[in-house]
Scaffold this active site. Sequence first.
Site, PDB file in Angstrom:
ATOM      1  N   TYR A  71      43.111  -3.598 -25.562  1.00 36.94           N
ATOM      2  CA  TYR A  71      43.384  -4.630 -26.559  1.00 36.94           C
ATOM      3  C   TYR A  71      42.670  -4.226 -27.854  1.00 36.94           C
ATOM      4  O   TYR A  71      41.513  -4.601 -28.083  1.00 36.94           O
ATOM      5  CB  TYR A  71      42.866  -5.990 -26.101  1.00 36.94           C
ATOM      6  CG  TYR A  71      43.637  -6.663 -24.994  1.00 36.94           C
ATOM      7  CD1 TYR A  71      44.844  -6.179 -24.524  1.00 36.94           C
ATOM      8  CD2 TYR A  71      43.134  -7.830 -24.401  1.00 36.94           C
ATOM      9  CE1 TYR A  71      45.529  -6.808 -23.511  1.00 36.94           C
ATOM     10  CE2 TYR A  71      43.822  -8.472 -23.391  1.00 36.94           C
ATOM     11  CZ  TYR A  71      45.013  -7.957 -22.940  1.00 36.94           C
ATOM     12  OH  TYR A  71      45.687  -8.584 -21.927  1.00 36.94           O
ATOM     13  N   PHE A 126      51.169 -15.347 -20.474  1.00 35.43           N
ATOM     14  CA  PHE A 126      52.377 -15.797 -21.162  1.00 35.43           C
ATOM     15  C   PHE A 126      52.809 -17.180 -20.656  1.00 35.43           C
ATOM     16  O   PHE A 126      53.992 -17.494 -20.633  1.00 35.43           O
ATOM     17  CB  PHE A 126      53.525 -14.799 -21.008  1.00 35.43           C
ATOM     18  CG  PHE A 126      53.233 -13.422 -21.518  1.00 35.43           C
ATOM     19  CD1 PHE A 126      52.471 -13.236 -22.665  1.00 35.43           C
ATOM     20  CD2 PHE A 126      53.711 -12.303 -20.858  1.00 35.43           C
ATOM     21  CE1 PHE A 126      52.190 -11.954 -23.136  1.00 35.43           C
ATOM     22  CE2 PHE A 126      53.443 -11.019 -21.333  1.00 35.43           C
ATOM     23  CZ  PHE A 126      52.681 -10.848 -22.468  1.00 35.43           C
ATOM     24  N   GLY A 131      56.007 -17.672 -22.575  1.00 35.26           N
ATOM     25  CA  GLY A 131      57.076 -17.393 -21.620  1.00 35.26           C
ATOM     26  C   GLY A 131      57.698 -16.034 -21.845  1.00 35.26           C
ATOM     27  O   GLY A 131      57.015 -15.026 -22.014  1.00 35.26           O
TER      28      GLY A 131
END
Length: 304
Positions: free
Chosen positions: A71, A219, A223
């Site tokens: 990240y 998520f 989504g």
Amino acid sequence: MGSETVAAMAAGTWKLGDLEVNRLGFGTMRLTGNGMGGNSDGAPIDREVAVGILRSAVDHGVNHIDTASFYFSPLRSANELINRALAPYPDDLVIVTKVGPGRDPSGEWLGMAEPGQLRGQVEENLRQLGRDHLDVVNLRLNGVKSLAEHFGALAELRQAGLIRHLGLSCVTPAQLAEAQAIAPVVCVQNPYGLDQRIADSNGLMDSCRRQGIAFVPFFAISGQRREAPADDTHDDALLAVARAHGAAPAQIRLAWTLHRGPNVLAIPGTSDPAHLEQNIAAGALRLSTEDMALLEAVSLEAVS
């Protein structure tokens, strides 16, 4: 409830092995920008704002931080931000990282690491975080069908004391069973949410529930938009439940996730301080049987 300050412990707790965490945690991906979250244009937010968000999360009771050494952007590293914001670390803070995929310094994905390269990834996380061991390390699968060699390599690092507990990310029920034959698994981190329910249909959610393994969706709000910001359009039933609770649709999505079982955790990430408070407040929402039935219809429609 949208802007109330509500402590993360309102959602209850669960244990990752012997480490107890509040079920409402924080994911750091969106703090870094450049395709790994951040603002809508991909740019990372101001460093001090990011540091402030992490400190505010902990001040509100978050003691489960999700991160990874991959990240990062040219300007931001999630692990560096965590180190700057939170070290020396509170005794009850659990930092969960993941290894497997790699990125070169320019940010290009290198694919799945070889088993022998995982020690280097673990040591990079240790260096960036300023730790002598990692609380939990998830093996994030990236196109690998059999995980035995990779998970076996991490099990050896656990025996050596570099890792306290092991978990998995992006796996099937068969892969979970394969890993468990090698070493204990304390958590499974897969995409899951109101409109993303493969873990229900393939039995993974049920397997984790029966065995007392933490299931950690990512998520859960965005989504199938994945790294993109959550959609601002929502099903009428979701909007109706949100209005009934005086909450934002994103809060209802998080609350629905937490209502899926006591072993289900949440790690919503954000680069907006106001959204952080909204996400934490979602842990205090209590959905009724009627609410869940309405939302079940939404999720069934999404997966049909």
